[in-house]
Design a protein around this motif. Structure first.
Motif, PDB file in Angstrom:
ATOM      1  N   ASN A 145      63.427  20.968  -4.881  1.00 27.96           N
ATOM      2  CA  ASN A 145      64.841  20.606  -5.174  1.00 27.96           C
ATOM      3  C   ASN A 145      65.784  21.098  -3.983  1.00 27.96           C
ATOM      4  O   ASN A 145      67.114  21.147  -4.292  1.00 27.96           O
TER       5      ASN A 145
ATOM      6  N   PRO B 100      51.970  16.129 -11.880  1.00 26.83           N
ATOM      7  CA  PRO B 100      53.000  16.388 -12.578  1.00 26.83           C
ATOM      8  C   PRO B 100      52.915  17.784 -13.421  1.00 26.83           C
ATOM      9  O   PRO B 100      53.861  18.616 -13.389  1.00 26.83           O
ATOM     10  N   GLU B 101      51.783  18.113 -14.014  1.00 28.18           N
ATOM     11  CA  GLU B 101      51.911  19.194 -14.929  1.00 28.18           C
ATOM     12  C   GLU B 101      51.958  20.501 -13.934  1.00 28.18           C
ATOM     13  O   GLU B 101      52.425  21.462 -14.337  1.00 28.18           O
ATOM     14  N   ASP B 102      50.970  20.619 -13.062  1.00 30.44           N
ATOM     15  CA  ASP B 102      51.021  21.657 -12.039  1.00 30.44           C
ATOM     16  C   ASP B 102      52.488  21.952 -11.475  1.00 30.44           C
ATOM     17  O   ASP B 102      52.816  23.341 -11.278  1.00 30.44           O
TER      18      ASP B 102
ATOM     19  N   TYR C 104      55.382  21.102 -12.777  1.00 35.13           N
ATOM     20  CA  TYR C 104      56.223  21.471 -13.982  1.00 35.13           C
ATOM     21  C   TYR C 104      55.854  23.088 -14.370  1.00 35.13           C
ATOM     22  O   TYR C 104      56.879  23.769 -14.214  1.00 35.13           O
ATOM     23  N   GLN C 105      54.705  23.305 -14.230  1.00 37.07           N
ATOM     24  CA  GLN C 105      54.054  24.653 -14.519  1.00 37.07           C
ATOM     25  C   GLN C 105      54.820  25.814 -13.299  1.00 37.07           C
ATOM     26  O   GLN C 105      55.323  26.823 -13.578  1.00 37.07           O
ATOM     27  N   TYR C 106      54.788  25.276 -12.085  1.00 39.35           N
ATOM     28  CA  TYR C 106      55.342  25.877 -10.894  1.00 39.35           C
ATOM     29  C   TYR C 106      56.643  26.392 -11.228  1.00 39.35           C
ATOM     30  O   TYR C 106      57.178  27.463 -10.829  1.00 39.35           O
ATOM     31  N   HIS C 107      57.461  25.254 -11.579  1.00 39.56           N
ATOM     32  CA  HIS C 107      58.932  25.461 -11.745  1.00 39.56           C
ATOM     33  C   HIS C 107      59.242  26.447 -12.977  1.00 39.56           C
ATOM     34  O   HIS C 107      60.009  27.298 -12.709  1.00 39.56           O
ATOM     35  N   GLU C 108      58.543  26.165 -13.852  1.00 39.03           N
ATOM     36  CA  GLU C 108      58.552  27.097 -14.991  1.00 39.03           C
ATOM     37  C   GLU C 108      58.277  28.447 -14.802  1.00 39.03           C
ATOM     38  O   GLU C 108      59.001  29.451 -15.175  1.00 39.03           O
TER      39      GLU C 108
END
Length: 222
Positions: A162, A195-197, A199-203
């Protein structure tokens, strides 16, 4: 009569000797256990005091690192986008015997909660490292190995984290005349295939930052 008294004497003698020996043995065992337990507790307290002194020095250094600038450094890896203060703190934590200190502190020790919080952070940071490595490899599959140290890699890693176009231009990573348009196709392909990885990275990053904030509060109140 003399023989009877003689036999009675030896019966009493052996009975007294045996009972005295058993009594002495039992008393010896009890005393030995008391001494052993006392020594063990003394050694435990000594180890705990030593750990407390070491940990006190550690948290002073940790406090300095936690108060460093909260910024990221542009790099070729997803690992590079953790804030500087967290990165420095994790370097210190990795070099320190946190698990040992946690083991030596009893449940009511004032540092017990802090060591347990740090262990939780370590576990979450390991998860972050694995995700970062996976994303690095997946991105190279799209860009091909020849781009391992290229601007394309830097820019896409930054965009996934981002970092906006204006910042990339200010950093000198992207030329103002071209902007990020030339990277858009590769960036979109990477987002669509992971997409999933991502998302998990940011989380995971958000969780680590939150845990470090809580840790800082614990250090203030400890």
């Amino acid at each position: 009569m003399w023989i009877t008294n003689y036999e009675s004497f030896w019966d009493s003698f052996w009975a007294g000797l045996i009972s005295g020996t058993i009594y002495s043995l039992i008393v010896g065992i009890i005393v030995g256990l008391v001494i052993w337990n006392f020594q063990k507790n003394a050694e435990t307290r000594q180890v705990e005091r030593q750990s407390e002194r070491e940990f006190s020095v550690f948290i002073q250094s940790l406090w300095v690192n936690l108060n460093l600038v909260n910024s990221v450094t542009l790099g070729y890896s997803f690992n590079s986008f953790i804030p500087v203060n967290i990165k420095k703190s994790m370097d210190l934590i990795k070099e320190s015997p946190i698990s040992y200190w946690n083991h030596t502190f009893n449940e009511n020790h004032r540092y017990k909660k802090i060591t347990e919080s740090i262990i939780e952070i370590q576990e979450k940071y390991n998860e972050y490292t694995l995700l970062s490595n996976k994303l690095d490899n997946n991105l190279l599959q799209i860009l091909k190995p020849r781009f391992a140290n290229s601007p394309e890699l830097k820019v896409i890693v930054a965009l996934v984290n981002n970092i906006d176009e204006k910042t990339l231009i200010e950093w000198g990573t992207v030329q103002e005349a071209y902007g990020i348009k030339e990277y858009s196709e590769q960036h979109k392909k990477f987002l669509d295939t992971n997409p999933e990885d991502i998302y998990q990275y940011h989380e995971t990053i958000n969780t680590i930052q939150s845990k470090f904030k809580n840790l800082k509060d614990e250090l203030i109140t400890s």
